[in-house]
Design an enzyme around this catalytic site. Sequence first.
Site, PDB file in Angstrom:
ATOM      1  N   SER A 153      38.493 -34.693 -11.939  1.00 13.84           N
ATOM      2  CA  SER A 153      37.441 -35.438 -12.447  1.00 13.84           C
ATOM      3  C   SER A 153      37.758 -36.695 -13.205  1.00 13.84           C
ATOM      4  CB  SER A 153      36.590 -34.640 -13.341  1.00 13.84           C
ATOM      5  OG  SER A 153      35.729 -35.246 -14.071  1.00 13.84           O
ATOM      6  N   TYR A 206      37.387 -28.964 -20.820  1.00 18.44           N
ATOM      7  CA  TYR A 206      37.050 -29.707 -19.626  1.00 18.44           C
ATOM      8  C   TYR A 206      38.231 -30.722 -19.317  1.00 18.44           C
ATOM      9  CZ  TYR A 206      34.695 -30.999 -15.575  1.00 18.44           C
ATOM     10  OH  TYR A 206      34.273 -31.468 -14.226  1.00 18.44           O
TER      11      TYR A 206
END
Length: 259
Positions: A139, A152
Site C-alpha cells: 500500500s 497497518y
Amino acid sequence: MSRGLAVVTGATAGIGREFAEQLGARGHDLLLVARDRQRLAATAESLASSHGVEVEAFPADLSRDDDVTRLVERLAASPRLALLVNNAGFGTRGRLAEADIELQEAMLRLHVLAPMRLARAALPALLARRDGGVINVSSVAGFIFSAGNVNYCATKAYLTTFSEGLAAELDGTGVRVQALCPGFTRTEFHARMTGPVERHPRFLWLSARSVVAYSLQCLERGGPVVCVPGFRWRLVVLAIRLTPRSLIGWVTRRQYSRV
Ligand SMILES: NC(=O)c1ccc[n+]([C@@H]2O[C@H](COP(=O)([O-])OP(=O)(O)OC[C@H]3O[C@@H](n4cnc5c(N)ncnc54)[C@H](OP(=O)(O)O)[C@@H]3O)[C@@H](O)[C@H]2O)c1
C-alpha cells in the site's frame, strides 16, 4: 508469461477478486483463497464458467498458522504454479493503547508471516520454471507512518521492503517480484473497518480494475518492483519520499487530533 496456476489470496472481493478475474481472462487456472466458504465457492464457479479455466476454492483463514501450513503444503505440491498474489488484508482504526490485541496480532500474521511463508513455498516451483512471479499487495501507506494506523503502515512497509529484497535475490532467475502499492481503492476494505471515519478527496480514488491492470502490465514488462498505480499516486509517493519524516509526524499528529 506462459500460463499456469495462479494463486490469489483474498479472492472474493475488491482487488483480489479483480486479480482472479483478469488472470482467469488471460487463461490461468486459479486457486482462490478466502474465509467465507459460500462466497468463495460462488466466485470459483462464476470464474470457471466465464473464462473456461479450472478454478479451485481453498477456504482458509490466513491469520491462522495451521491454515497457512495447509496452503503451504498445497503450493509445494503444485509444479504448475506460475503466479502467487499475496493480497488478503484488512485495516483497523484507532489507537494501539485501546486496540483489540488479537486483531492486531491477526494483522501481523496476515500481512507479514503468511505472505513470507507462501512466497517461500512458491519459490521452488517458480525457480524450476525460470518464469512467473510473486505479487505482494502492499500500500501507499507503507511509505508513511500514521497515528491511528500504526500496524497497518508498519506491516505494509515490511511487504514493500521484503519484495524489494526478494526481487534483488531473484535477479537473473526469470522469476519476478512486485510490491503493488495502491492508494485509496473502491473495494469493501474501508467499509469493513470500524472506528472514526476519515474523509479522503474524491479525485484520489482508484478502481480495483485499473489497479490490477496496471499491476499485471508492470509484471509483464519486468518492472518496476515497487508498482504504484495512478499518476496522481505516483506524485504523492514522490512527495512523501522527498518529505522529512519529522514533517510526516507533524501532519499525522494534526490530522489524528481532528478525527
Ligand atoms: N482498498 C484500498 O483502498 C487499499 C489500498 C491499498 C492497499 N490495499 C490492500 O489491498 C488488499 C486487498 O484489499 P481490498 O481493498 O480488496 O479489501 P476487501 O475488498 O475488503 O477484500 C479483502 C479480501 O481478503 C479476504 N480476507 C480478509 N481477511 C482474510 C483472512 N484472514 N484470510 C483469508 N482471506 C482474508 C476477504 O474475504 P473473507 O472475508 O471471506 O476472508 C476478501 O476476499 C489488502 O492487502 C489491502 O491492505 C487496499
